[in-house]
Design a protein around this motif. Structure first.
Motif, mmCIF file in Angstrom:
data_model
loop_
_atom_site.group_PDB
_atom_site.id
_atom_site.type_symbol
_atom_site.label_atom_id
_atom_site.label_comp_id
_atom_site.label_asym_id
_atom_site.label_seq_id
_atom_site.Cartn_x
_atom_site.Cartn_y
_atom_site.Cartn_z
ATOM 1 N N PHE A 1 0.817 -1.226 0.000
ATOM 2 C CA PHE A 1 0.000 0.000 0.000
ATOM 3 C C PHE A 1 0.845 1.268 0.000
ATOM 4 O O PHE A 1 0.500 2.250 -0.648
ATOM 5 N N ILE A 2 1.928 1.230 0.776
ATOM 6 C CA ILE A 2 2.768 2.426 0.880
ATOM 7 C C ILE A 2 3.690 2.552 -0.321
ATOM 8 O O ILE A 2 3.847 1.625 -1.106
ATOM 9 N N ARG A 3 4.302 3.735 -0.452
ATOM 10 C CA ARG A 3 5.432 3.886 -1.372
ATOM 11 C C ARG A 3 6.718 3.580 -0.623
ATOM 12 O O ARG A 3 6.881 4.032 0.507
ATOM 13 N N GLN A 4 7.633 2.832 -1.254
ATOM 14 C CA GLN A 4 8.992 2.789 -0.715
ATOM 15 C C GLN A 4 9.635 4.104 -1.158
ATOM 16 O O GLN A 4 10.068 4.254 -2.300
ATOM 17 N N ALA B 1 -1.113 4.708 9.782
ATOM 18 C CA ALA B 1 -2.542 4.530 9.502
ATOM 19 C C ALA B 1 -2.783 3.229 8.749
ATOM 20 O O ALA B 1 -3.732 2.486 9.047
ATOM 21 N N SER B 2 -1.914 2.926 7.789
ATOM 22 C CA SER B 2 -2.080 1.690 7.016
ATOM 23 C C SER B 2 -1.899 0.461 7.890
ATOM 24 O O SER B 2 -2.599 -0.547 7.718
ATOM 25 N N THR C 1 -0.248 10.622 0.480
ATOM 26 C CA THR C 1 -0.868 11.683 1.283
ATOM 27 C C THR C 1 0.169 12.691 1.802
ATOM 28 O O THR C 1 -0.158 13.520 2.651
ATOM 29 N N GLY C 2 1.397 12.622 1.310
ATOM 30 C CA GLY C 2 2.378 13.669 1.599
ATOM 31 C C GLY C 2 3.036 13.612 2.962
ATOM 32 O O GLY C 2 3.627 14.605 3.391
ATOM 33 N N ALA C 3 2.946 12.473 3.662
ATOM 34 C CA ALA C 3 3.580 12.399 4.981
ATOM 35 C C ALA C 3 3.731 10.941 5.428
ATOM 36 O O ALA C 3 2.973 10.064 5.006
ATOM 37 N N PHE C 4 4.700 10.714 6.325
ATOM 38 C CA PHE C 4 4.944 9.373 6.887
ATOM 39 C C PHE C 4 3.707 8.806 7.572
ATOM 40 O O PHE C 4 3.599 7.607 7.777
#
Lengths: 324, 324
Positions: A26-29, A64-65, A56-59
């Motif tokens: 789900f996240i970007r590396q 949240a994921s 979403t522009g932040a860690f």
């Protein structure tokens, strides 16, 4: 041996590794970048982990994921809720929406239009309230009473383990780091980071605005400060450090450096000059702390976590203007 | 079999692969990013190759690095020179400085302070001239007469092969792309991109502002247009397409799409909304062309090269303001 499923994962390297497996689809590396011309100016090597390029522009999207993925694993159905004037709201909105849930976000009426728009764009539902801590908590309490699942922004095991995944990637992407530096607000990012760094044998240093230096003060007095009137442009770092976050910081963070507002502004300018990216004041505290402390960092190989890019370009200009 | 060293490498996949080996220790391998929420809006999958995060803020550093590395390989000593009002100047300044050379950059007196500052920050020496093509060329001719080596911005084999390395990385980072889209100005980036895509069996599409659509016009009449009065906010795309660049485009580019100024402005806004990064108008033409042509792109898997981030935030605001 397969680890048994753990319904209440404690914050730590094992939980962080599990979190990464859980959220990596789900996240970007995010990339790690370095610029020799800037290194020469700073007299040290700085490898920036670009979490401001995270979804979403932040860690915040990592924590949240992880929290949402654990609800799914635990077969906990229902919508989620939080209160946020900032990046956690948009992050939770997207993480929930990708799991087919709705995120209800209590936001103060005077929240910035950019942040309101982001929560909506990523599928969240906003509940406006007065701009007081009491009103925000009351708003969240109503949503929880209505059956929604609260997901707090930092003082929560799943959030800490999720945020730690940024440092986990950083150490894989850039071996040989001697020190890692992250900003300190509520403490979600720094506590996850410190747990990973500690397992790698690397020193963790925090960076905080002098106007919201409750964590530095707490470390000094050996006890979590419970009131602080924050006064800083770094809006993402105004929260008091969380209870379990402070425990981890006490155990694993070498020191928390403080920087002035003007040092934050100068670091925002510097990052733009060398990397052509606008970062939030809350992100810039790290570069500000590096530039301010050559005695600590000269000749060292540093990892620096850049936490967010959610700033209106007009605000960036206002904050970095030499006149303003 | 080892390829023999080639003193005049032709533009093509072999030269591009060699260029990548040559420059990979200097450039950043820029990330490829995607955002599902934006894909849903566009009805296609778009993987953005973030060359705006390249060193000096633009893909131009690839070509400049390749040209400089070849001077080193060929044992050609001396400083380099170019004329540039934009990204090539800063890129050449850094590439030269990393090789212990000086770059002399002829710039018009009215060049933007941001661009002047960038050339200086990365070690270049500026020679100001009047803001005419004739004055720029005369300035460069004087530098060449003084013994400096000219490195043109796009119509040059080593530059084309260098710029092609962005697409080479893109296809490695993101398999399965069906179409790749890049902006068209002088044609350095699109020609390198098309040579790689062609070798991968992937379609290349160009994107151009309607106010600088000399390449689309050239393709239409089957012959390179030799005069065009450019009128566009996309300052990096105002140049006429180069001679050898146009030959490659004719052979390898499926079509060049044109977009209006308002479509460019809207794409700049859109990129910021979903990715929190400011990109130049010249970069935004690609996203503008994708948004404008659902008939071509719906359901497809696209690679989009984002070329540069060298824009003053105040200019970004002015250009994207709904009022302005």
């Amino acid at each position: 041996m397969q680890d048994p499923p753990d319904k209440n994962e404690v914050p730590g390297i094992i939980g962080i590794r599990r979190a990464h497996e859980r959220i990596c689809g789900f996240i970007r590396q995010t990339p790690v970048i370095n610029e020799q011309a800037l290194d020469e100016k700073l007299n040290c090597q700085v490898f920036f982990k670009c979490e401001h390029l995270q979804r979403t522009g932040a860690f915040k999207f990592r924590g949240a994921s992880n929290a949402i993925a654990l609800l799914r694993e635990r077969k906990t159905k229902g919508d989620v809720a939080t209160h946020s004037s900032g990046n956690h709201g948009a992050a939770l909105a997207l993480a929930a929406s990708l799991d087919g849930r709705k995120a209800h976000v209590v936001m103060p009426e005077n929240a910035s239009p950019v942040k309101i728009e982001a929560v909506q764009r990523f599928g969240g539902q906003i509940h406006f309230c007065e701009s007081t801590q009491a009103a925000r908590e009351a708003g969240l309490a109503r949503l929880v009473a209505a059956g929604h699942i609260p997901i707090p922004p930092y003082d929560h095991n799943d959030i800490i383990n999720g945020q730690g995944t940024a440092a986990l990637e950083l150490f894989q992407q850039q071996p040989g780091l001697e020190i890692v530096i992250a900003p300190v607000g509520g403490g979600g990012l720094i506590s996850g980071t410190a747990l990973v760094a500690s397992a790698e044998g690397v020193i963790t240093v925090g960076a905080e605005p002098a106007g919201a230096a409750d964590t530095a003060a707490s470390l000094k007095q050996g006890k979590r400060v419970e009131t602080w009137q924050p006064d800083t442009i770094a809006d993402g770092l105004r929260a008091l450090v969380g209870v379990r976050n402070f425990d981890i910081i006490q155990a694993h963070v070498e020191q928390v450096l403080t920087v002035s507002e003007e040092e934050i502004r100068e670091a925002m300018r510097l990052f733009w000059q060398y990397f052509r990216m606008l970062i939030e004041p809350s992100s810039a505290v790290v570069l500000a702390a590096i530039a301010k402390n050559p005695d600590l960092f000269t000749g060292r190989k540093l990892g620096a976590i850049v936490s967010g890019a959610n700033i209106d370009p007009a605000d960036w200009i206002r904050l970095t203007s030499k006149i303003g």
